[in-house]
Each structure stands twice: as C-alpha cells, then as structure tokens.
Motif scaffolding. Sequence first.
Motif, PDB file in Angstrom:
ATOM      1  N   ILE A  68       0.833  -1.197   0.000  1.00 22.10           N
ATOM      2  CA  ILE A  68       0.000   0.000   0.000  1.00 22.10           C
ATOM      3  C   ILE A  68       0.871   1.252   0.000  1.00 22.10           C
ATOM      4  CG2 ILE A  68      -1.676   1.348   1.329  1.00 22.10           C
ATOM      5  CD1 ILE A  68      -2.792  -1.310   2.380  1.00 22.10           C
ATOM      6  N   ARG A  69       1.911   1.206   0.830  1.00 20.91           N
ATOM      7  CA  ARG A  69       2.818   2.339   0.856  1.00 20.91           C
ATOM      8  C   ARG A  69       3.420   2.592  -0.522  1.00 20.91           C
ATOM      9  NH1 ARG A  69       8.068   3.528   4.729  1.00 20.91           N
ATOM     10  NH2 ARG A  69       9.050   4.944   3.277  1.00 20.91           N
ATOM     11  N   GLY A  70       3.816   1.533  -1.194  1.00 16.48           N
ATOM     12  CA  GLY A  70       4.377   1.683  -2.534  1.00 16.48           C
ATOM     13  C   GLY A  70       3.378   2.322  -3.485  1.00 16.48           C
ATOM     14  N   ILE A  71       2.161   1.868  -3.441  1.00 18.13           N
ATOM     15  CA  ILE A  71       1.129   2.421  -4.322  1.00 18.13           C
ATOM     16  C   ILE A  71       0.901   3.893  -3.999  1.00 18.13           C
ATOM     17  CG2 ILE A  71      -1.311   2.308  -4.973  1.00 18.13           C
ATOM     18  CD1 ILE A  71      -1.253  -0.698  -4.407  1.00 18.13           C
ATOM     19  N   GLU A  72       0.782   4.189  -2.716  1.00 20.69           N
ATOM     20  CA  GLU A  72       0.515   5.568  -2.302  1.00 20.69           C
ATOM     21  C   GLU A  72       1.616   6.496  -2.783  1.00 20.69           C
ATOM     22  OE1 GLU A  72       0.190   9.112   0.389  1.00 20.69           O
ATOM     23  OE2 GLU A  72       1.906   7.843   0.051  1.00 20.69           O
ATOM     24  N   GLU A  73       2.845   6.068  -2.611  1.00 17.59           N
ATOM     25  CA  GLU A  73       3.962   6.946  -2.945  1.00 17.59           C
ATOM     26  C   GLU A  73       4.091   7.170  -4.451  1.00 17.59           C
ATOM     27  OE1 GLU A  73       7.293   5.313  -0.801  1.00 17.59           O
ATOM     28  OE2 GLU A  73       6.518   6.050   1.108  1.00 17.59           O
ATOM     29  N   GLU A  74       3.663   6.190  -5.212  1.00 18.31           N
ATOM     30  CA  GLU A  74       3.751   6.339  -6.661  1.00 18.31           C
ATOM     31  C   GLU A  74       2.590   7.181  -7.203  1.00 18.31           C
ATOM     32  OE1 GLU A  74       6.419   4.960  -7.884  1.00 18.31           O
ATOM     33  OE2 GLU A  74       6.135   5.397 -10.032  1.00 18.31           O
ATOM     34  N   PRO A 104       2.008  11.745  -6.259  1.00 16.67           N
ATOM     35  CA  PRO A 104       2.514  12.807  -7.146  1.00 16.67           C
ATOM     36  C   PRO A 104       1.622  13.031  -8.375  1.00 16.67           C
ATOM     37  CG  PRO A 104       4.283  11.309  -6.522  1.00 16.67           C
ATOM     38  CD  PRO A 104       3.008  10.686  -6.062  1.00 16.67           C
ATOM     39  N   HIS A 105       0.811  12.059  -8.695  1.00 18.02           N
ATOM     40  CA  HIS A 105      -0.089  12.213  -9.840  1.00 18.02           C
ATOM     41  C   HIS A 105      -1.462  12.712  -9.416  1.00 18.02           C
ATOM     42  CE1 HIS A 105       2.474  10.286 -12.946  1.00 18.02           C
ATOM     43  NE2 HIS A 105       2.985   9.677 -11.892  1.00 18.02           N
ATOM     44  N   GLY A 106      -1.566  13.119  -8.178  1.00 16.94           N
ATOM     45  CA  GLY A 106      -2.827  13.700  -7.717  1.00 16.94           C
ATOM     46  C   GLY A 106      -3.880  12.689  -7.296  1.00 16.94           C
ATOM     47  N   TYR A 107      -3.483  11.443  -7.174  1.00 17.50           N
ATOM     48  CA  TYR A 107      -4.470  10.436  -6.765  1.00 17.50           C
ATOM     49  C   TYR A 107      -4.486  10.255  -5.247  1.00 17.50           C
ATOM     50  CZ  TYR A 107      -5.266   8.869 -11.541  1.00 17.50           C
ATOM     51  OH  TYR A 107      -5.621   8.795 -12.856  1.00 17.50           O
ATOM     52  N   HIS A 108      -5.625   9.864  -4.756  1.00 19.67           N
ATOM     53  CA  HIS A 108      -5.736   9.481  -3.356  1.00 19.67           C
ATOM     54  C   HIS A 108      -6.083   8.012  -3.265  1.00 19.67           C
ATOM     55  CE1 HIS A 108      -5.450  13.426  -1.419  1.00 19.67           C
ATOM     56  NE2 HIS A 108      -5.907  13.878  -2.565  1.00 19.67           N
ATOM     57  N   VAL A 109      -5.689   7.441  -2.150  1.00 18.35           N
ATOM     58  CA  VAL A 109      -5.786   6.003  -1.982  1.00 18.35           C
ATOM     59  C   VAL A 109      -6.803   5.656  -0.896  1.00 18.35           C
ATOM     60  CG1 VAL A 109      -4.498   4.080  -1.018  1.00 18.35           C
ATOM     61  CG2 VAL A 109      -3.479   5.464  -2.812  1.00 18.35           C
ATOM     62  N   ILE A 110      -7.831   4.935  -1.292  1.00 16.81           N
ATOM     63  CA  ILE A 110      -8.841   4.481  -0.336  1.00 16.81           C
ATOM     64  C   ILE A 110      -8.588   3.012  -0.035  1.00 16.81           C
ATOM     65  CG2 ILE A 110     -11.302   4.035   0.011  1.00 16.81           C
ATOM     66  CD1 ILE A 110     -11.927   6.361  -1.779  1.00 16.81           C
ATOM     67  N   ILE A 111      -8.551   2.679   1.242  1.00 15.12           N
ATOM     68  CA  ILE A 111      -8.261   1.288   1.561  1.00 15.12           C
ATOM     69  C   ILE A 111      -9.470   0.566   2.141  1.00 15.12           C
ATOM     70  CG2 ILE A 111      -5.788   1.484   1.890  1.00 15.12           C
ATOM     71  CD1 ILE A 111      -6.400   1.751   4.869  1.00 15.12           C
ATOM     72  N   HIS A 114       7.259  -3.291  -1.400  1.00 18.51           N
ATOM     73  CA  HIS A 114       7.232  -1.858  -1.720  1.00 18.51           C
ATOM     74  C   HIS A 114       7.337  -1.660  -3.234  1.00 18.51           C
ATOM     75  CE1 HIS A 114       8.954   2.360  -1.587  1.00 18.51           C
ATOM     76  NE2 HIS A 114       7.893   2.471  -0.830  1.00 18.51           N
ATOM     77  N   LEU A 115       8.245  -2.417  -3.838  1.00 21.20           N
ATOM     78  CA  LEU A 115       8.404  -2.348  -5.288  1.00 21.20           C
ATOM     79  C   LEU A 115       7.144  -2.851  -5.983  1.00 21.20           C
ATOM     80  CD1 LEU A 115      10.337  -1.898  -7.710  1.00 21.20           C
ATOM     81  CD2 LEU A 115      10.982  -4.297  -7.511  1.00 21.20           C
ATOM     82  N   MET A 116       6.564  -3.903  -5.423  1.00 21.17           N
ATOM     83  CA  MET A 116       5.348  -4.452  -6.019  1.00 21.17           C
ATOM     84  C   MET A 116       4.252  -3.393  -6.075  1.00 21.17           C
ATOM     85  SD  MET A 116       3.185  -7.843  -4.880  1.00 21.17           S
ATOM     86  CE  MET A 116       4.511  -9.000  -5.155  1.00 21.17           C
ATOM     87  N   GLY A 117       4.134  -2.627  -5.009  1.00 20.35           N
ATOM     88  CA  GLY A 117       3.143  -1.555  -4.973  1.00 20.35           C
ATOM     89  C   GLY A 117       3.438  -0.493  -6.010  1.00 20.35           C
ATOM     90  N   LYS A 118       4.690  -0.114  -6.091  1.00 19.34           N
ATOM     91  CA  LYS A 118       5.062   0.936  -7.032  1.00 19.34           C
ATOM     92  C   LYS A 118       4.759   0.498  -8.472  1.00 19.34           C
ATOM     93  CE  LYS A 118       8.461   3.794  -4.693  1.00 19.34           C
ATOM     94  NZ  LYS A 118       8.290   5.107  -5.312  1.00 19.34           N
TER      95      LYS A 118
END
Lengths: 350, 350
Positions: free
Chosen positions: A83-89, A92-99, A300-304
């Motif tokens: 999740i952290r990987g996804i959030e960090e990627e 910057p593109h203006g997306y928010h992450v709902i879990i 982390h890489l998997m998320g990114k």
Amino acid sequence: MKKREKVTIYDISKKLNISAATVSRALNDNPKISKKTKELVAKTAAEMNYKQNRLALALKKGRTNNVGIIVPYIDRSFFSSVIRGIEEELTPHGYHVIIAQSHEEVANEMEQINALLNTQIDGIFMSVSKTTQSADHIQKVLDEKVPLVFFDRKIEVKGVSSVVLDDFKGGFMATSHLIREGCKRIAHLSGDVNLEIYRNRYEGYKAALKEHKIPFNPSYVLQTSSKIESGAQAVEDLWQLEEKPDAIFAAGDYAALGAIQELKNRKINIPQEVSVVGFSNEPFTKYLESPMTSVDQTPHLMGKIAAQVFLEQVNESQNYSIEKKVVLDPELFVRDSSNRTTLNLQNAAI
Amino acid sequence: MKKREKVTIYDISKKLNISAATVSRALNDNPKISKKTKELVAKTAAEMNYKQNRLALALKKGRTNNVGIIVPYIDRSFFSSVIRGIEEELTPHGYHVIIAQSHEEVANEMEQINALLNTQIDGIFMSVSKTTQSADHIQKVLDEKVPLVFFDRKIEVKGVSSVVLDDFKGGFMATSHLIREGCKRIAHLSGDVNLEIYRNRYEGYKAALKEHKIPFNPSYVLQTSSKIESGAQAVEDLWQLEEKPDAIFAAGDYAALGAIQELKNRKINIPQEVSVVGFSNEPFTKYLESPMTSVDQTPHLMGKIAAQVFLEQVNESQNYSIEKKVVLDPELFVRDSSNRTTLNLQNAAI
DNA sequence: TTGTAAGCGTTATCAT
DNA sequence: ATGATAACGCTTACAA
C-alpha cells in the motif's frame, strides 16, 4: 454543527464583477485569459481563502482521482508495504488512496467492490482473499470499465493486469539453496492450496528437487496455515517419520518460526542438523536470535509497479483492453537458520 | 479507453415513464411512494444494473462519507493497526478511509491536509510528524469546520479531540516493574524530545524513581532514535560510566533491541545482570529468542475509539466545538528480558 | 402519490 | 479576452 460555508468561484466572480467562467479559466491558467485578470483572480482567491471543490470537478469530469485498494488485512507487514508503494507512486499524480479490508472473506470483498464502485473510484488494486474462487464479482468491475490491477494474489480473469511475485522461482531458490548447503531430505510446509501463490511455491520446491535428482517424497509435504502453532505441529508430525528431514522450507515465515521453536524444544541443532527457510521476509525474521533465512517479496516495489501499470492503463486512451502481467523476482536473504557453510557477508547487515 | 456509460435515475425514469424524482424517492424508500412503484423501480434498477453515483449525492449533500488519515508511514506496525481499527469502526457507517503519509515532514503534512480538504473529506484523523511544531496548518482544518481527531501524537490545539496513550503511565509502569524486579540503577533511552509522547514516557520514568526513593541520575538518560544502532550506541556510552546500570527502559522497541544486542556482545546476562524493557510491543518482541518485555499501546483499540470520537462529533448537530480527550491505559507485557523472579503465566502465551 | 424545477460547484461550448 | 448557459447525477421543496 454550524454549516461550513465554502467559498466558490461565484463568490470570487461577484467580488470582481466578472463571470464565473472567467474565474474558472483564470484559475486553470487558460491561455486565453489576460495576465492581468489571472493575477487579480489568483490574488482574490487567496485572500478569500478559496479552495477548489474537487467533488464538483469530479462530477463534471467523470473521474475522482481516487483509487481503491482491497487487501485481506491492512496491518500485515506485506500488505501495508505494498500500500505504501502504491501511495507513494500515485500521490505525485494527484491520486488518493482508499483502503478496504476483505478479512479473507469473499463476501466482504464483494461488498467492498460495490462500495468502491459507488464512490466512483478511478481504479481498483486488489489482492484476493483466501476464500475467493470464482470471478463473478470481479466481472462487475470490468463491466463498469474500471481499471483493475491484481497484486500478489490473483485469479485468472481475461483482460486484467497483475503484478505478482515469481513464487515458483522463490520456492525454487529456497530449495536449491538448501540443497547447495548439503541438505538431502527437505520437507515443505505448504500454505493454503486454494491460493495460486502457495501452489507455485510448492511447484518450485518440486522442480528444484527434480533438477538436483533428489527423489520427491510426498510424506515430506504438509499443508500448514500461516500460524506459529501450525509450523510446530508440522515438525511434530514430521518427526514421527522413520527418516527425519534435514531441512524445512516453509511457504510462510510464521510456520517457519513455529518449526524452529519446536526443533529447539527437541534440542535439534539449527542449521547443522536441520536448516530452515521461510517465505516473506517478515521484519521479525532478521531480529531472531539466530536470524531466519527467507524469501523477500519486495512488497514496496510491487506496490510501485502496480501503480505504474495502473497509470499506463489510464493513459492509454484507445484500446480498452490492455493486459499487462508483471512478474517480480524474489530475493533470497540467507541468514543463520540455513547457513551451514560460510557466512554470507552481503546479507549479514541488518 | 471507451467512455464508461453509467445508468442514471433518468434512464430508469424514461423506461418506466415516471419522473426521476419518483425513482429517487423509490430508491430511498420514501414512505410517500406506493409499494407497487417501489417494487417496480427496484426491479428495473437491478435489471439495468443501476448504481448510485455517490459523487452526485455528495455534491448535493455536502458530505462525501470519506475521511482522511494522515500518518508518518503507513507500513509501521503501530500505525497500520490504528488504521485498521479506524477502518473497521467506520466501514459499517458507510465511510471510506483515505490514507496519506507525511514521511515525518511537516511540509508534506500541510500538502496532504490541503489535498484532503480539496477532496471534501468529512473528517481528518492524524498523528503529527516529528517535525511538526506549530499549529498553523492545523488551524486551516478548523477554519473549514472539518472535524479533526488526533491520535497518539498530538499537539495542543484548542477544540481538537484526541485519543492518546497514557505515556506517562506507560513509563511509570515499565520503570516500577523494573524496580520491583530488584533493579536499582535504571537507565532510560529516551526518544525525540520534540514529541510529547517521549517526554511523557520520560516523566513517567522519573516519577517512578521518585516514588521508590531511587535517586535520579541524569547520566543514565540518553536520547536515542528509534533505530537499532542507536540503542547499541547507548549501551556503549553507558558502559563508559563508573557505575553501570542494572536495567534499561527504552522508549522504543528498536532501541531496546539494539541495547539487548550490544549487551549480548558484551556477554552481559539478561535479565539477571541487566533487565531490559521496551515500548510499543512491536510484533518482533515476542518472537525473540528471549522475548522482550514491552509496553503495549493498544493501537487497534486506539483506532476504534478515535473513530467513535469522530462519529460522536459528526452527530452532535448543535454546538460546534466539542472537544474530547481520551487517554488509553497502556498494558505491560512482561517477558523474559526483564523477568528475574517468576514467570508471568498470564502473558507467557504468545 | 407523483411531477416540476432548482441547486450543489465546476467546466466546456458557443457566443460576443 | 470574456460572458451566458448547459451539463455532470442526485435530492428536495413546492406544486399538483
């Protein structure tokens, strides 16, 4: 609670005696607006503490810039890292992450999917629950044309991208490592066979045995859950056998830990008499008195990468069915629990 | 990507030759609508695979049913557990949880706050970063009348609710426990003094010494970071002293682990010569060869209660400034690293 | 019991 | 370069 009053572009337009459309354009840096007006609008907006209402924007544009992530549990080290990987990627593109959590229940998974679709998310990332068998509820996501990316645990659905670990390779690496260390009778504590990942780790184990011409012994394979007790029980069972194993490859770190604990109970020397390798590289593995060898899943890489796959998918405007299958390489962290020969200096550091 | 076509209440209304308003009312089970129409609408909606667009609803109602959570890092065991607690408490109420990371930087914190406010979240949960000093950016949230709840790490802002651990008590319990075990020269590895939580743990430590008439020795107090090396370094420093400590209370588990590792390096017996107590009850503490005593922060409960405080706040319709300060009791898990006397059966189980 | 129409805050199209 | 207006999908007075 007092109704919170929001400043809109109309408030700005009234104050400046210009139209709301002009304000909107000025705020969006439209080239057709004079520099003077732009500056004036910007200044006034700041003064009035204007904040764009992205809800209205979303309704207009048909996209929210929100994505949903569905995992079994968010507080598992592996999932929270993804999740952290996804959030960090994506941030910057203006997306928010709902879990959202499925609690390993396909019924919850369905509910969460529906709820997320209702909120008009722009995409869904998901690791399926143990109880997920069919793809019926997944199909609804596709019907809505919402981009979907599976990570780690997937099921086969045509047209859906996924980012997973090469679990076969992970199982193969772990087992080969044990063989190289001189082990001959290698047991395998497998996981829930309903999940592809565990089946693949098992297959990797078998393939490594085969490649090294070590006979496959079915009584060395036990199904375990990802619980400590389950791993301990497995050792109890294995030690009923005539020929005891000299190594254990567990498909999960908790089962491996349970095995280690039971081996120590029995005063069996690790790694000299029995070597142990786990899977997941949970944080605790390296803090054990004698640190445990484990296969890292690079969460982390998997998320990114999952996030990148999503972004590609969103940007492709033409064909609406790009399917991308990314398979990540596992990494074996060799530590004391399986290190019979030399100390692996590379991974000795924490 | 083909524009995804959504079924709206207008599509249903056309098909049924009734007004959209009636459809809306029927769907919302409005008592003024006849049973017959309701059933018809429900049936047709299902057939047409209608999904409510919660975006439009949100725009209309002025609330999104989304809340934001800002934490330093989501993949830290403590924070992901709190998030899980919040999610599980809020999901049944129809809320969704958006997560954001500050990376311990106040600048990111500000950006995330702004971004969340733009998306019109209905509330914000937050654990401040280490670098957060002033409350300026917090004030913006209050100005927008968005309910805010601090958890664990807070700063003092008038009118803001918070759910925190009684860190003073935690420090007091840990230190008292060590004293009861017979320790006389207790060192304290404190954390970042900018954070209230660490100051309170330190104060609890001092209070316990005082209560048991043990003189406070400033050279026994060292500031550490939450890193293993930092804890190891602290032991090196402490062991330069004439009078070595016979116990260490660390404000964090990683520093405690580092201390244990360095003590073992020096062949110092734990807990007989030196007892060690950590703070946070990180998962790894109980899996150590000799499990570590630690203070549990009940993160899952903290999340649930934070969510409840938020719900109360939302439901209070009149006064717009209820401030609730919840302080949770810490729980001491006594394990081998400090257990000089008897085995504590109650906590012996994993 | 049902229909009409306004409005939530934007942006985009078409005029001017 | 700027203004007027419709539209996004829903709810809710106000009418009927």
